[in-house]
Design an enzyme around this catalytic site. Structure first.
Site, mmCIF file in Angstrom:
data_model
loop_
_atom_site.group_PDB
_atom_site.id
_atom_site.type_symbol
_atom_site.label_atom_id
_atom_site.label_comp_id
_atom_site.label_asym_id
_atom_site.label_seq_id
_atom_site.Cartn_x
_atom_site.Cartn_y
_atom_site.Cartn_z
ATOM 1 N N SER A 26 0.850 -1.298 -0.062
ATOM 2 C CA SER A 26 -0.092 0.082 0.004
ATOM 3 C C SER A 26 0.929 1.306 -0.007
ATOM 4 C CB SER A 26 -1.066 0.108 1.237
ATOM 5 O OG SER A 26 -1.855 -1.101 1.344
HETATM 6 N N1 SAH Z 1 -1.150 -5.026 4.093
HETATM 7 C C1 SAH Z 1 -0.134 -5.213 2.962
HETATM 8 C C2 SAH Z 1 -1.248 -4.755 1.546
HETATM 9 C C3 SAH Z 1 -1.533 -5.913 0.721
HETATM 10 S S1 SAH Z 1 -2.542 -5.911 -0.568
HETATM 11 C C4 SAH Z 1 1.128 -4.387 2.676
HETATM 12 O O1 SAH Z 1 1.322 -3.642 3.790
HETATM 13 O O2 SAH Z 1 2.093 -4.850 1.826
HETATM 14 C C5 SAH Z 1 -3.868 -6.855 0.175
HETATM 15 C C6 SAH Z 1 -3.427 -8.380 0.370
HETATM 16 O O3 SAH Z 1 -4.686 -9.105 0.805
HETATM 17 C C7 SAH Z 1 -2.837 -9.064 -0.665
HETATM 18 O O4 SAH Z 1 -1.576 -9.599 -0.438
HETATM 19 C C8 SAH Z 1 -3.913 -10.306 -0.972
HETATM 20 O O5 SAH Z 1 -3.467 -11.515 -1.368
HETATM 21 C C9 SAH Z 1 -4.317 -10.452 0.514
HETATM 22 N N2 SAH Z 1 -5.824 -11.182 0.470
HETATM 23 C C10 SAH Z 1 -6.776 -10.860 -0.627
HETATM 24 N N3 SAH Z 1 -7.962 -11.726 -0.016
HETATM 25 C C11 SAH Z 1 -7.515 -11.970 1.142
HETATM 26 C C12 SAH Z 1 -8.377 -13.014 2.043
HETATM 27 N N4 SAH Z 1 -9.509 -13.442 1.614
HETATM 28 N N5 SAH Z 1 -7.648 -13.224 3.107
HETATM 29 C C13 SAH Z 1 -6.510 -12.680 3.444
HETATM 30 N N6 SAH Z 1 -5.658 -12.044 2.716
HETATM 31 C C14 SAH Z 1 -6.162 -11.677 1.338
#
Ligand code: SAH
Length: 211
Positions: A61
């Site tokens: 993000s």
């Molecule tokens: N918090 C992260 C941003 C990640 S983007 C950071 O600081 O880098 C969102 C993430 O959510 C992705 O890695 C994606 O694979 C995950 N995601 C999507 N659906 C999900 C679910 N149902 N349960 C857990 N993670 C999920």
């Protein structure tokens, strides 16, 4: 990067109600080594106020959004926090600089394992990463003082709401995939009454339904 985040706080003050980063969040943003969590080859861009690809169609993000999400839960040292969507591990690291313990759930095993490894190398002993479906939360570790959801859901997942402590706060982007979503702050008061406030239009990757 911290100066750019401060400038964005000032620009969005009317929407968020926050004029500046709290000292705790500012210190965490200044400390976490984002270049150790971005993808290979992206290190030069690590301290820009932008999201970056981390593989598997996912992103780390934008630092401003990480700072804002962290501020919106009003983090404090005694807290136990849940993050949904570990991704690179960056949001988890920022939380772990402030709260006592962070639990983070990632759906995609390669991303979750990589993040867990890097966070361990960086010395974070208070972050536990699990591969699983964030829609279900982490019942074995609940309840949580705070929940930060970093992928967009069509509505607030009931399991997450159930796992929020009375007095707790959840930050979650809600809305349809591919559209602008609404970043919400959801509060549960001591009596269990839930309220929500819309903070900002945002664009997150989708919270994918688990199998
Ligand atoms: N918090 C992260 C941003 C990640 S983007 C950071 O600081 O880098 C969102 C993430 O959510 C992705 O890695 C994606 O694979 C995950 N995601 C999507 N659906 C999900 C679910 N149902 N349960 C857990 N993670 C999920």
């Amino acid at each position: 990067m911290v100066a750019e985040i401060e400038a964005t706080y000032a620009d969005t003050r009317a929407l968020t109600g926050l004029a500046a980063m709290s000292p705790r969040v500012r210190a965490a943003m200044a400390k976490v080594e984002r270049h150790r969590l971005v993808a290979a080859g992206q290190q030069a861009l690590a301290y820009r106020n932008h999201p970056l690809p981390i593989g598997h169609g996912q992103t780390i993000s934008q630092p401003y959004i990480v700072a804002l999400s962290t501020d919106l839960i009003a983090p404090a040292p005694h807290m136990v926090a849940l993050e949904v969507g570990t991704g690179s591990g960056y949001q988890a690291a920022v939380l772990a600089e402030i709260v006592k313990q962070v639990y983070s759930i990632e759906l995609l095993a390669p991303l979750g394992h990589e993040a867990a490894l890097r966070l361990k190398e960086m010395g974070y002993a208070n972050i536990e990463v699990r591969i699983g479906d964030g829609y279900q939360g982490w019942p074995e570790r609940a309840p949580f003082d705070a929940i930060v959801v970093t992928a967009a859901a069509p509505s607030i997942p009931p399991a997450l709401l159930a796992q929020l402590k009375p007095g707790g706060r959840m930050v979650i982007p809600v809305g349809a995939t591919g559209e602008v979503q609404r970043l919400l702050v959801v509060t549960k008061d001591a009596g269990g009454t839930v309220a929500q406030r819309e903070v900002l239009p945002v664009r997150f990757v989708p919270l994918v339904p688990g199998k």
